[in-house]
Design a protein around this motif. Structure first.
Motif, PDB file in Angstrom:
ATOM      1  N   GLU A  24       1.763   0.010  24.430  1.00  0.00           N
ATOM      2  CA  GLU A  24       0.902  -0.433  23.342  1.00  0.00           C
ATOM      3  C   GLU A  24       1.170  -1.879  22.945  1.00  0.00           C
ATOM      4  O   GLU A  24       2.287  -2.384  23.080  1.00  0.00           O
ATOM      5  N   ILE A  25       0.114  -2.531  22.432  1.00  0.00           N
ATOM      6  CA  ILE A  25       0.261  -3.731  21.614  1.00  0.00           C
ATOM      7  C   ILE A  25      -0.075  -3.316  20.191  1.00  0.00           C
ATOM      8  O   ILE A  25      -1.173  -2.827  19.916  1.00  0.00           O
ATOM      9  N   VAL A  26       0.874  -3.493  19.290  1.00  0.00           N
ATOM     10  CA  VAL A  26       0.679  -3.177  17.880  1.00  0.00           C
ATOM     11  C   VAL A  26       0.904  -4.452  17.088  1.00  0.00           C
ATOM     12  O   VAL A  26       1.879  -5.177  17.335  1.00  0.00           O
ATOM     13  N   THR A  27       0.008  -4.761  16.156  1.00  0.00           N
ATOM     14  CA  THR A  27       0.155  -5.978  15.369  1.00  0.00           C
ATOM     15  C   THR A  27       0.445  -5.661  13.917  1.00  0.00           C
ATOM     16  O   THR A  27      -0.011  -4.645  13.378  1.00  0.00           O
ATOM     17  N   LEU A  28       1.236  -6.518  13.291  1.00  0.00           N
ATOM     18  CA  LEU A  28       1.546  -6.441  11.865  1.00  0.00           C
ATOM     19  C   LEU A  28       0.854  -7.600  11.165  1.00  0.00           C
ATOM     20  O   LEU A  28       1.090  -8.767  11.510  1.00  0.00           O
ATOM     21  N   LEU A  29       0.017  -7.282  10.195  1.00  0.00           N
ATOM     22  CA  LEU A  29      -0.654  -8.297   9.396  1.00  0.00           C
ATOM     23  C   LEU A  29      -0.115  -8.264   7.978  1.00  0.00           C
ATOM     24  O   LEU A  29       0.409  -7.256   7.521  1.00  0.00           O
ATOM     25  N   GLY A  30      -0.301  -9.368   7.269  1.00  0.00           N
ATOM     26  CA  GLY A  30       0.104  -9.417   5.875  1.00  0.00           C
ATOM     27  C   GLY A  30       0.260 -10.853   5.430  1.00  0.00           C
ATOM     28  O   GLY A  30       0.453 -11.762   6.239  1.00  0.00           O
TER      29      GLY A  30
ATOM     30  N   VAL B 213      -1.173  -3.154   8.164  1.00  0.00           N
ATOM     31  CA  VAL B 213      -1.247  -4.209   7.158  1.00  0.00           C
ATOM     32  C   VAL B 213      -0.158  -3.959   6.125  1.00  0.00           C
ATOM     33  O   VAL B 213      -0.093  -2.877   5.527  1.00  0.00           O
ATOM     34  N   LEU B 214       0.721  -4.949   5.950  1.00  0.00           N
ATOM     35  CA  LEU B 214       1.785  -4.861   4.955  1.00  0.00           C
ATOM     36  C   LEU B 214       1.382  -5.616   3.701  1.00  0.00           C
ATOM     37  O   LEU B 214       0.854  -6.730   3.770  1.00  0.00           O
TER      38      LEU B 214
ATOM     39  N   ASN C 206       3.327  -6.401  -0.071  1.00  0.00           N
ATOM     40  CA  ASN C 206       4.479  -6.239  -0.958  1.00  0.00           C
ATOM     41  C   ASN C 206       5.524  -5.282  -0.388  1.00  0.00           C
ATOM     42  O   ASN C 206       6.073  -4.437  -1.096  1.00  0.00           O
ATOM     43  N   GLY C 207       5.770  -5.414   0.919  1.00  0.00           N
ATOM     44  CA  GLY C 207       6.816  -4.624   1.542  1.00  0.00           C
ATOM     45  C   GLY C 207       6.464  -3.188   1.847  1.00  0.00           C
ATOM     46  O   GLY C 207       7.346  -2.398   2.197  1.00  0.00           O
ATOM     47  N   GLN C 208       5.185  -2.854   1.769  1.00  0.00           N
ATOM     48  CA  GLN C 208       4.743  -1.491   2.057  1.00  0.00           C
ATOM     49  C   GLN C 208       3.549  -1.522   3.004  1.00  0.00           C
ATOM     50  O   GLN C 208       2.769  -2.484   3.010  1.00  0.00           O
ATOM     51  N   VAL C 209       3.391  -0.455   3.791  1.00  0.00           N
ATOM     52  CA  VAL C 209       2.215  -0.334   4.646  1.00  0.00           C
ATOM     53  C   VAL C 209       1.033   0.067   3.781  1.00  0.00           C
ATOM     54  O   VAL C 209       1.030   1.144   3.170  1.00  0.00           O
ATOM     55  N   ALA C 210       0.036  -0.813   3.711  1.00  0.00           N
ATOM     56  CA  ALA C 210      -1.137  -0.563   2.878  1.00  0.00           C
ATOM     57  C   ALA C 210      -2.303  -0.005   3.674  1.00  0.00           C
ATOM     58  O   ALA C 210      -3.184   0.650   3.117  1.00  0.00           O
ATOM     59  N   LEU C 211      -2.299  -0.261   4.991  1.00  0.00           N
ATOM     60  CA  LEU C 211      -3.454   0.115   5.802  1.00  0.00           C
ATOM     61  C   LEU C 211      -3.026   0.175   7.257  1.00  0.00           C
ATOM     62  O   LEU C 211      -2.182  -0.613   7.700  1.00  0.00           O
TER      63      LEU C 211
END
Length: 238
Positions: free
Chosen positions: A29-35, A205-206, A208-213
């Motif tokens: 997989e390619i997984v991306t972190l946004l925020g 999508v992060l 404030n330090g939490q997964v929001a979406l």
């Protein structure tokens, strides 16, 4: 599951940085972190690679808990980390930088260096040049190449396009896709959300330090909340 981050909490002193973060990356997989800046993206990558220790929760690689494993040992288990800012060894040549990436096992160093030079022909042309004299784009290529020298199964990439010209950015993203097709899973933190989601299988999508979406790359590209916050409403989906 290749990587599982299970309810981790990380603080800098009394200031919480991650609060109950959960995410997964499967083989291939390619997984991306946004925020936004300060959302916890870099902290998440540093926690996975052993540079930070969660106060609570656990991180698993192939179901094996990583909390007691030193960062340098994680490299040998298949975790490669390309940090924000590249951090090449300025006083070493390109070739020497690559060898540092293979420090835990140099049996295949020559073969792996040739693979890096195939991916990044510009590095082959500059093999004897000091890392500190390279352009920003060349240093990013070198940072990725150095991580590849450890033969990772999982590559953590932190803002690989930051400060680069559009043509170089496209080269970097093309190489990320090629690396993934060769069997390396990728966890990508990237300010260029459009490019990142277009190549990602899934994203988180992060806030404030939490997964929001969370969702597929395609779904997040189409999500109104993501488009307004990170992409701009006039960005085409396709």
């Amino acid at each position: 599951m290749l990587l599982e981050v299970a309810d981790i909490e990380v603080s800098y002193g009394a200031v919480p940085a991650l609060r109950g973060v959960r995410l997964k990356v499967a083989e291939g997989e390619i997984v991306t972190l946004l925020g936004a800046n300060g959302a916890g993206k870099t902290t998440t990558l540093r926690s996975i690679s052993g540079l930070l220790r969660p106060r609570r929760g656990e991180i698993y690689l192939d179901g094996r808990p990583l909390s007691s494993i030193p960062a340098h040992t994680l490299v040998g288990l298949g975790v490669g980390h390309v940090p924000e800012g590249r951090r090449v060894f300025a006083g070493m040549t390109v070739q020497e930088n690559l060898l540092m990436g293979a420090y835990h096992d140099r049996r295949h160093a020559r073969e792996d260096a040739e693979r890096v030079f195939t991916l990044f022909p510009r590095l082959a042309e500059r093999a004897s040049q000091l890392g500190g004299t390279l352009s920003g784009g060349e240093q990013q290529m070198l940072a990725i190449g150095r991580a590849l020298m450890s033969r990772p199964r999982l590559m953590l990439l932190d803002e690989p396009s930051m400060g680069l010209a559009p043509r170089i950015i496209q080269t970097i993203f093309d190489v990320i896709v090629e690396i993934n097709r060769a069997g390396v899973a990728v966890l990508l933190v990237e300010q260029n959300a459009v490019q990142a989601l277009r190549i990602a299988h899934r994203g988180y999508v992060l806030e404030n330090g939490q997964v929001a979406l969370t969702g597929s790359g395609t779904d997040l590209l189409a999500d109104d909340r993501v488009r307004q916050a990170y992409l701009g409403e006039d960005i085409p989906i396709g």
